[in-house]
Structures are given as structure tokens and as C-alpha cells.
Design an enzyme around this catalytic site. Sequence first.
Site, PDB file in Angstrom:
ATOM      1  N   GLY A  30       1.789   9.321   3.413  1.00  0.00           N
ATOM      2  CA  GLY A  30       2.376  10.444   4.349  1.00  0.00           C
ATOM      3  C   GLY A  30       3.484  11.202   3.858  1.00  0.00           C
ATOM      4  CB  SER A  31       5.686  10.220   1.012  1.00  0.00           C
ATOM      5  OG  SER A  31       6.474   9.030   1.745  1.00  0.00           O
TER       6      SER A  31
ATOM      7  CG  ASP B 227       6.766   6.504  12.312  1.00  0.00           C
ATOM      8  OD1 ASP B 227       6.180   6.264  11.124  1.00  0.00           O
ATOM      9  OD2 ASP B 227       8.056   6.415  12.266  1.00  0.00           O
TER      10      ASP B 227
ATOM     11  CB  SER C 255       1.958   7.846   7.087  1.00  0.00           C
ATOM     12  OG  SER C 255       1.849   6.669   6.236  1.00  0.00           O
TER      13      SER C 255
ATOM     14  CG  HIS D  54       2.095   4.543   9.405  1.00  0.00           C
ATOM     15  ND1 HIS D  54       3.121   5.523   9.860  1.00  0.00           N
ATOM     16  CD2 HIS D  54       2.683   4.105   7.758  1.00  0.00           C
ATOM     17  CE1 HIS D  54       4.000   5.439   9.233  1.00  0.00           C
ATOM     18  NE2 HIS D  54       3.983   4.730   8.007  1.00  0.00           N
TER      19      HIS D  54
ATOM     20  CG  ASN E  69      -4.420  15.074  -8.621  1.00  0.00           C
ATOM     21  OD1 ASN E  69      -4.769  15.037  -7.419  1.00  0.00           O
ATOM     22  ND2 ASN E  69      -4.807  14.255  -9.615  1.00  0.00           N
TER      23      ASN E  69
END
Length: 433
Positions: free
Chosen positions: A83-84, A191, A212, A217, A285
Site C-alpha cells: 500500500g505504501s 484502511d 493495502s 488490512h 519495480n
Amino acid sequence: MGYSKSDILDQVRAYHQDNVASGFVPGVTPVAASGAVLDEDDRVALVEAALDLRIAAGASSRRFERALAKYFGLRKAHLTNSGSSANLLALSALTSPQLEDLRLVPGDEVVTVAAGFPTTVNPILQNGLVPVFIDVELGTYNASPERIAEAIGPRTRAIMIAHALGNPFAVEEVAKIADDRGLFLIEDNCDALGSTYRGRLTGTFGDLATESFYPAHHITMGEGGCVLTDNMVLARIVESLRDWGRDCWCEPGEDNRCFKRFDQQMGTLPKGYDHKYIFSHIGYNLKSTDLQASLGLNQFGKIEEFGAARRHNWARLRAGLDGLPHLLLPEPTPDSDPSWFGFVLTVLDGAPFSTAELIGHLESRRVATRRFFAGNLTRHPAYLNSPFRVSGPLTNSDIIAERTFWIGVFPGLTDEMIDHSIRSVTEFVTGRT
């Protein structure tokens, strides 16, 4: 004697059934704040992908992307390794030269909240942009549309905010502000998978949204995430940035699907340079794998079931703690139906106990606690020397940093576990009152 795949998978199911934990002992068995809920079908999905040696992104990844896009009613979903990374790709896409005059350039501002998770904010700084920090409201823990509007300045070009612990911010109103002011809107929906605002899924209001699939999650693929959009120009930029920055959209191992592989002339390269090795962005990547996607596909069918369990656990906690003194209990944003990520508690000013004492008691009873992420990002070492602007006082963010934490509501918790959490909080507070 050889084994067929079906023989092996039958053994995997038997193994899972033999290793399922059971029984809850209050004060001994952990009541986790979050965690993945995995069944034998999930285990089989992973093992089957491993047996087939589907170690890179492939058919399962494409199926999962299509399923996600259909669920949200959007045109494109691109899987990522987290998710980041999804947040990084979403924000970076807005800086693409392909957007021409609409692109964000260094020094442009992005409105966000101080009481959030770092990876909602880090991409802003990593792209040479300036975060504009605003405060949130206690109770909902979201920024109001009014605070967002007041923060917009001459160089503001975008808004990037998360739905706090699954509780939607007033995203329809914020989307209108963005549209009226000519700003991009990125919804960090990591979230809040399955949450709705005015009957519409969060993640569908902005130009881009992120998810995420980390084990904490709503559904998991181990590590993983995705970027969602209805804008095909942005979708193509996200894909390029995720896949090394290349211009070609053929899958790895796929040759000349566009029938123009050797017909391109781009940059100052010779005409006919292999399009698979032409790069139109400075990219990364950040792809996921079919191993992850196989798990994600199996989890995908449980979104509604998991969301119902989260809502049930949150409501049980809310009813069980209602009326308890010295604590501010959470509230859903009006017109929303959150698929909750956690249950937030704020110790009120003047309480006869400290936040640390309450947290210590809960941890001693094996009820796991988590702080409300960064509390106030402007107070953390990583950001002390970073360029940012603050709009208005961050009073509530400071309160959150000092006196706010959350406990679990994820689907792996039983009523017995939730009741143990309620008793643990209640016994401590009433014992100090």
C-alpha cells in the site's frame, strides 16, 4: 510413489485443519489489534501457486486487478508490492510530464493531515512537493471540508488524505472542493476497504485511490496493494511508473502484442528501437507476484463477510463502553458506513489516570493497543527539517499524540475476546474513578 497436485492439496487441507488454534483464555490468549484471517482455502491457494511456480506477476495478478476494478466500478486497478508503494505511485503519477500543464512540479503543495500514517505524506516529500498539514476532528479523527478549503493556497495543486481507521472523511464534499479549485484528489483508502459515504464506496470519489493488502488490512495478499483510477491517462502513467518507467505496455515475456514493437521513434533514440526498452518515466519495480495475487483472489470473496465482522465488533465495543467516564469514544462520520479498521479511544483532559497507565493495564491483560499512527507527524524526527506548511493550529493532532490509541476489531476476534477488551477497559477506568 508420486503425488498428484490434488493429493498434495488434500494434504495441505488436512495440515491446516490439524493446526487451527482453538480456545480463548482471558488474560492469557492475546487479543490482537489486527491480523490476517486465513482459512484452508487461502493456504491451498498459496501452495497451488507455488506448485505451479507462478513466481512473477501473471494470470492471477490480472484476474485480481480486474476483480478489484469491477468491485469499485472503476476502469483500472494496478497491483503493487505494498500500500505504501501504491501511495508513492499515485502521487508520483501527478508529476508525470505527460500531464503537461496539469503536472505537479517541485514546490507545489498537497493538503494532508498531520495525524496520519507516514506513507500518506512521504510521497509528497519524495517528489519535491510541500505537504500542507491540517488538523482533524476528535471523535471522527478526520479533517473537515472547511479545514481543507482554508488550507488551499496559491501553490496548492492536490489533496491526499486517508480515511481514518476506516471512517470516511466527508469525501463527496472534499471532491467538490477539489473539482471547484482545479485540484487533484487522492484517496488513501488503505484502511477503509468496503466503507461507504452516502451509499458510495470510498475510493471512488477521487482521481486516484490506493489500497493495502498487508496482513493487518481488510483482506490480505501478504505484502501488497493497488492503485485504482477511472482516468485512463493516469492509469497508464501508474503502470509505467510501477514497471521500471517503461513506455511499453506488453506484459513481461510477451512480445509485440501491440504490433508496433519495432516501429516507434521516441526521445532521440533511433527509429525502430525495441519498444520494450524505451523508458518514458523515471520509474520503479513495484509489482507484486502471482503467489500474492492467488491469496488475494481467495481473500477477495470475503470482503463483505470481513466487513460485517468488523462492524459487529466495533458496535459491540461501542455499546459496551458507552457512558464510561474520562474517555472519548469514536463516532462514524455522518452519512457514512465505515468498515472499521480499529476502535479509537482518547483519554479526556483531567482524567484521574494517564494514557500510558491505561495502555499498560490493557497490555497486561493481553489486549493489544496501537497508537493512532504518528499522532502529529510534524513532531517526529524524520520531518523536523522537512519543508512543510501548517494551516491552522494542530491542537487535536497534539491531543491525539498525547492521549489517543486504538484496539482491535478485526474479524479474527470473537465476542468473548471483545467482551474481554470491554471488561479490561471498564475495570481499569471505574477502579480509578
